[in-house]
Design a protein around this motif. Structure first.
Motif, short mmCIF file in Angstrom:
data_model
loop_
_atom_site.label_atom_id
_atom_site.label_comp_id
_atom_site.label_asym_id
_atom_site.label_seq_id
_atom_site.Cartn_x
_atom_site.Cartn_y
_atom_site.Cartn_z
N LEU A 307 -25.83 22.58 21.12
CA LEU A 307 -25.31 21.64 21.53
C LEU A 307 -23.92 21.49 21.36
O LEU A 307 -23.20 20.30 21.89
CB LEU A 307 -26.23 20.38 21.51
CG LEU A 307 -28.12 20.42 22.07
CD1 LEU A 307 -29.17 19.77 21.18
CD2 LEU A 307 -27.50 20.33 23.68
N ASP A 308 -23.51 20.99 20.21
CA ASP A 308 -22.49 21.41 19.59
C ASP A 308 -21.36 21.83 19.69
O ASP A 308 -19.74 21.87 20.91
CB ASP A 308 -22.27 21.42 18.16
CG ASP A 308 -20.62 21.64 17.21
OD1 ASP A 308 -19.79 20.41 17.80
OD2 ASP A 308 -20.51 21.53 16.75
N ARG A 309 -21.19 23.27 20.61
CA ARG A 309 -20.82 24.48 21.15
C ARG A 309 -20.17 23.70 22.57
O ARG A 309 -19.80 23.43 23.40
CB ARG A 309 -21.16 26.20 21.52
CG ARG A 309 -20.25 26.63 20.61
CD ARG A 309 -20.74 27.99 20.21
NE ARG A 309 -22.02 27.48 20.44
CZ ARG A 309 -22.75 27.92 18.78
NH1 ARG A 309 -21.70 28.26 17.74
NH2 ARG A 309 -23.56 27.96 18.72
N ALA A 310 -21.81 22.85 23.37
CA ALA A 310 -21.13 22.83 24.97
C ALA A 310 -20.57 21.40 25.04
O ALA A 310 -20.72 20.23 26.01
CB ALA A 310 -22.96 22.24 24.96
N GLU B 26 -9.98 10.53 12.69
CA GLU B 26 -10.67 12.12 12.21
C GLU B 26 -11.47 12.02 11.75
O GLU B 26 -12.77 13.38 10.86
CB GLU B 26 -9.52 12.75 11.49
CG GLU B 26 -8.20 12.63 13.23
CD GLU B 26 -8.37 13.58 13.88
OE1 GLU B 26 -9.21 14.77 13.72
OE2 GLU B 26 -8.28 13.57 15.39
N GLY B 27 -12.07 10.91 10.84
CA GLY B 27 -12.68 11.81 8.92
C GLY B 27 -14.26 10.21 8.78
O GLY B 27 -14.89 9.92 8.05
N TRP B 28 -14.19 9.88 10.29
CA TRP B 28 -15.10 8.56 10.24
C TRP B 28 -16.96 9.37 10.39
O TRP B 28 -17.60 7.99 10.11
CB TRP B 28 -15.33 7.50 11.65
CG TRP B 28 -15.39 8.52 13.24
CD1 TRP B 28 -13.98 9.17 13.70
CD2 TRP B 28 -16.53 9.06 13.85
NE1 TRP B 28 -14.54 9.35 15.21
CE2 TRP B 28 -15.90 9.70 14.53
CE3 TRP B 28 -17.56 8.41 13.35
CZ2 TRP B 28 -17.25 10.01 15.63
CZ3 TRP B 28 -18.56 8.82 14.40
CH2 TRP B 28 -18.44 9.30 15.19
N ALA B 29 -16.77 10.63 10.56
CA ALA B 29 -18.19 11.15 10.97
C ALA B 29 -18.83 11.15 9.98
O ALA B 29 -18.29 11.09 8.36
CB ALA B 29 -18.71 11.90 11.88
N ASP B 30 -20.07 11.69 9.67
CA ASP B 30 -21.33 11.74 8.25
C ASP B 30 -20.78 13.27 8.30
O ASP B 30 -20.94 14.00 9.08
CB ASP B 30 -22.65 12.14 9.01
CG ASP B 30 -23.43 12.00 7.74
OD1 ASP B 30 -22.66 12.77 6.92
OD2 ASP B 30 -24.63 11.64 7.48
N PRO B 31 -20.19 13.31 6.91
CA PRO B 31 -19.78 15.08 6.35
C PRO B 31 -20.54 15.61 5.83
O PRO B 31 -20.24 17.09 5.83
CB PRO B 31 -18.92 14.77 5.32
CG PRO B 31 -18.72 12.86 4.30
CD PRO B 31 -19.78 12.52 6.46
N ALA B 32 -21.59 14.98 6.94
CA ALA B 32 -23.17 15.67 6.18
C ALA B 32 -24.07 16.88 6.85
O ALA B 32 -24.47 17.38 7.11
CB ALA B 32 -24.42 15.02 5.52
N ARG B 36 -19.01 19.04 15.42
CA ARG B 36 -17.97 18.83 15.35
C ARG B 36 -16.81 17.90 14.27
O ARG B 36 -16.05 17.58 13.17
CB ARG B 36 -16.84 18.98 16.52
CG ARG B 36 -15.44 19.95 15.56
CD ARG B 36 -14.62 19.90 17.91
NE ARG B 36 -14.92 18.28 18.09
CZ ARG B 36 -14.59 18.27 19.79
NH1 ARG B 36 -13.99 18.84 19.83
NH2 ARG B 36 -14.00 16.45 19.70
N GLU B 37 -17.34 16.67 14.59
CA GLU B 37 -16.87 15.71 14.66
C GLU B 37 -17.32 15.95 12.84
O GLU B 37 -16.60 15.04 11.48
CB GLU B 37 -17.94 13.86 14.84
CG GLU B 37 -17.23 13.89 16.02
CD GLU B 37 -17.24 14.42 16.63
OE1 GLU B 37 -18.41 15.33 16.58
OE2 GLU B 37 -17.47 14.56 18.17
N GLY B 38 -18.33 15.74 12.22
CA GLY B 38 -19.34 15.79 11.06
C GLY B 38 -18.27 17.09 10.65
O GLY B 38 -18.10 16.58 8.56
#
Lengths: 461, 461
Positions: A307-310, B26-32, B36-38
């Motif tokens: 899903l991430d790749r999509a 660029e860095g608002w998402a959950d790093p866990a 991609r955003e993570g």
């Protein structure tokens, strides 16, 4: 890239960004100081407290800002438990609370307290009678989420609060997931929330302690936030949190219906287009923007990767996606399938087109992942011959393999006879009974084996 | 408006603002999370940890980000004390630590531990032998600041660390005030710092725990920050903190000398142009940007108010400026005057012109405040007749009145005789002896009176 993981953290709301920038100019100084910059920071802090308190339905002096929702929960629970220590050391929580609540309960237990976990039904909902029955004259505190963070089920907070009032026990409501949508109903005593869940900045939690609630703040003394959270106040982030909460609430009425309709579409389409998928959580009494489903014979981590790749960012409660090797305690408490689990939580502004694209892509990706595991897209895995001694050995193999191997042999077992699956994967404990329920087969229970656990299944059809 | 209170909080560094804005994108998402955003947030978090660790002189995996310097100190102390609980429950701190250290020590004492406070000299500096003597085979932890936050005195950290190593006791260094200027020397075991002290954003503390140090994180379990700080990581603020630390360090060499020269100018000018002022703290082994002085016969809160009206934001350790009615514990431990106390801490970039203007305005304002209290600008208060029964009753009157009343009557006391000041103001305990020292009179001690405390002074000249 469509971001469908608002329940983890919401993208920063434009109002939050704007307020943050302004408050970095005006509110950076120490609000405890008497000079102009300090007084300005104090005014901003006071105004933010008024705004947030209004949104939460409390008095400003009942609200303390903490450094996170987790810190608010930890402090709220420890403070309420300490404040009522003379009454007793019994704590009541639901089995599907956020892990920060359950970890705080664990500390309480380690320190000599007792904890009752109230069970949930298959939709993840507690029964108010479950709380009523759990409360004793030793109960210091009860905790209940306003809505579940993994499956979206809304809890009967007002009824539970009433039961707690009748028993003279304070109720702490973890409102992290629902606060963006509206104030929490009912006569609760403490409430916690987290700004980054509604598009505020990270680093701001909220802790409400109603007047009259006995509360003894844990940890070293500190003059900030009425002694309820130590350390320099993060005024710019607090200002941004309050401003965005007001903005999000203003938009909530319209977004609520729109996102609820999108979620209804996902619920219906997943059930219709993804074979052997189970949509979990209450279909009606739920958060508007959140839906969770699980897919048989799918490795959750692989599906999330696809899903991430999509281009879709979603979350999962499958064990396969976490380093703990244990499926989400929420899915376990509900007794539902954890295999191929996907949580979709739509941030405000999500477009119907993005949801449509997700619904087009999802069945293809599920089919692809199943294909790689040797399972046809829309059918059971190819049947195998009867296993030697009616035992399927899947030791050392991870979810979803144990369930796939079970599905392969079940047709070779005479109706009425049993087959045993040996597994050392924690997910099997949840997924084998869930598979039986979905397939109309009989789950006979588990027993310890020489290695791993033996799960016994009776072929019924 | 010249802001001279950098030791409370530094204005946001331009690099911090820039990095914060970029990281909010660029860095608002959950790093866990694995999408991609993570992953992007995780990369930013890892890079920030590398940068900050390099600046602190530690390995990245030894550094945890907390929500504040206070949280870093609380967790660092509690974790180190718990980790060495089997060794013993003795804690060593200096008498001039930040209140967050002393409050954590208070909790330790309340929980059954013991605490030794190492005294300081009149400059606010500890003697390494003081630490050496305090360490026992029951000592679980020693704590020492790198430099004092109120008077700027730099502590002999390397020597104390050596003494601690020799005794097998870990040393936690509270480096909040010195970290902008350079890494902390010596073989310390734990270190704490706070980003808003160097122009980073609020909401970021740093906790270093060296490999091999026994550490048991307090509080409920949490998978974030290696279990050392719970709650969602504030990646944008952490990124801004690390970027600004690097920037501030790059500028430190030039700013250090420039600000040190400005502070030397303040030290000399205050002593020369403000009658009856005492510049406190070590003149040489000090932070470059910080100077503190006290002014006899001046009400600190009034003086701060006048300075604010004149456009200068400064801080004070006088009791008159706080709601606690108690003078700063640092000034008390040093045994110096707290009356009319002013702390000037220059942020990087402070201009010489602003400092000159401050030095022009200050003597005028001190004179004005004294005038209002009936004290001539550059002299003792007008002498009064001998007090009845040699007792000056100042009960119910706040600092600086007790000292003013003492100065009024001293000339009416025959040389060699005593006069007694009755006071219920906590500041008198510090300021009457300090006045005697400044005036060459004899302080004979205090005793409890029917109301308040009786301070006995012998006229020597």
């Amino acid at each position: 890239m469509p971001y469908f993981d608002a329940a983890s953290t919401a993208p920063l709301h434009p109002v939050a960004r704007q307020a943050l920038l302004a408050a970095l100019e005006e509110g950076w100084a120490d609000p405890a100081r008497l000079y102009r910059e300090g007084r300005r920071a104090r005014l901003l802090l006071d105004a933010a407290r008024e705004t947030a308190a209004e949104a939460l339905g409390c008095r400003p002096d009942e609200l303390a800002f903490t450094s996170s929702g987790t810190a608010a929960v930890h402090t709220g629970m420890a403070g309420a438990l300490a404040g009522r220590r003379r009454t007793g050391r019994h704590l009541v929580v639901s089995a599907v609370e956020h892990s920060c609540v359950l970890h705080a309960a664990e500390v309480h237990r380690r320190d000599g307290g007792t904890v009752t976990e109230v069970a949930v039904d298959r939709a993840g909902r507690v029964d108010p009678d479950g709380y009523r029955a759990a409360l004793t004259d030793q109960t210091a505190l009860a905790v209940l989420q306003s809505a579940n963070h993994e499956v979206g089920t809304v809890q009967p907070v007002a009824e539970v609060a009433e039961a707690c009032r009748a028993a003279g026990v304070p109720l702490l409501v973890d409102a992290a997931q629902s606060v963006p949508w509206g104030p929490v109903d009912g006569d609760w005593s403490l409430l916690t929330a987290s700004a980054h869940k509604w598009g505020g900045p990270a680093g701001v939690g909220l802790l409400v302690v109603r007047k009259g609630v006995r509360f003894a703040a844990p940890g070293p003394a500190d003059e900030r936030e009425r002694g309820r959270h130590p350390g320099f106040e993060n005024v710019p982030a607090i200002v941004a949190a309050a401003a965005s909460l007001r903005a999000v609430r203003n938009e909530a009425a319209a977004e609520r219906d729109r996102l609820a309709a999108l979620v209804d579409r996902i619920r219906a389409e997943v059930a219709a287009t993804v074979p052997d998928a189970e949509v979990v959580g209450d279909a009606v009494r739920r958060l508007p923007h959140l839906v969770t489903f699980s897919c048989l014979y799918v490795d959750g981590e692989t599906l999330l990767g696809e899903l991430d790749r999509a281009g879709f960012a979603v979350s999962s409660g499958s064990s396969c996606t976490s380093s703990t090797l244990v499926p989400s305690h929420v899915l376990r408490a509900m007794g539902v399938l954890s295999e191929g689990n996907v949580r979709v939580s739509l941030p405000p502004g999500t477009s119907g087109a993005d949801v449509d694209r997700f619904l087009t892509v999802l069945p293809e990706l599920v089919a692809e992942v199943r294909g790689r595991l040797g399972v046809p897209a829309a059918a059971e895995p190819a049947p195998a011959g009867p296993p030697a001694g009616r035992v399927v050995d899947t030791l050392g193999r991870r979810c979803p393999v144990p369930v796939i191997e079970l599905a392969k042999v079940i047709t070779a077992v005479p109706v009425g006879d049993t087959v045993t699956v040996l597994s050392d994967d924690e997910a099997a404990r949840l997924d084998i009974p869930a598979w039986c329920e979905m397939r109309g087969q009989g789950y006979e229970g588990e027993r310890a084996a020489e290695r791993g656990t033996a799960y016994v299944v009776r072929r019924l059809s």
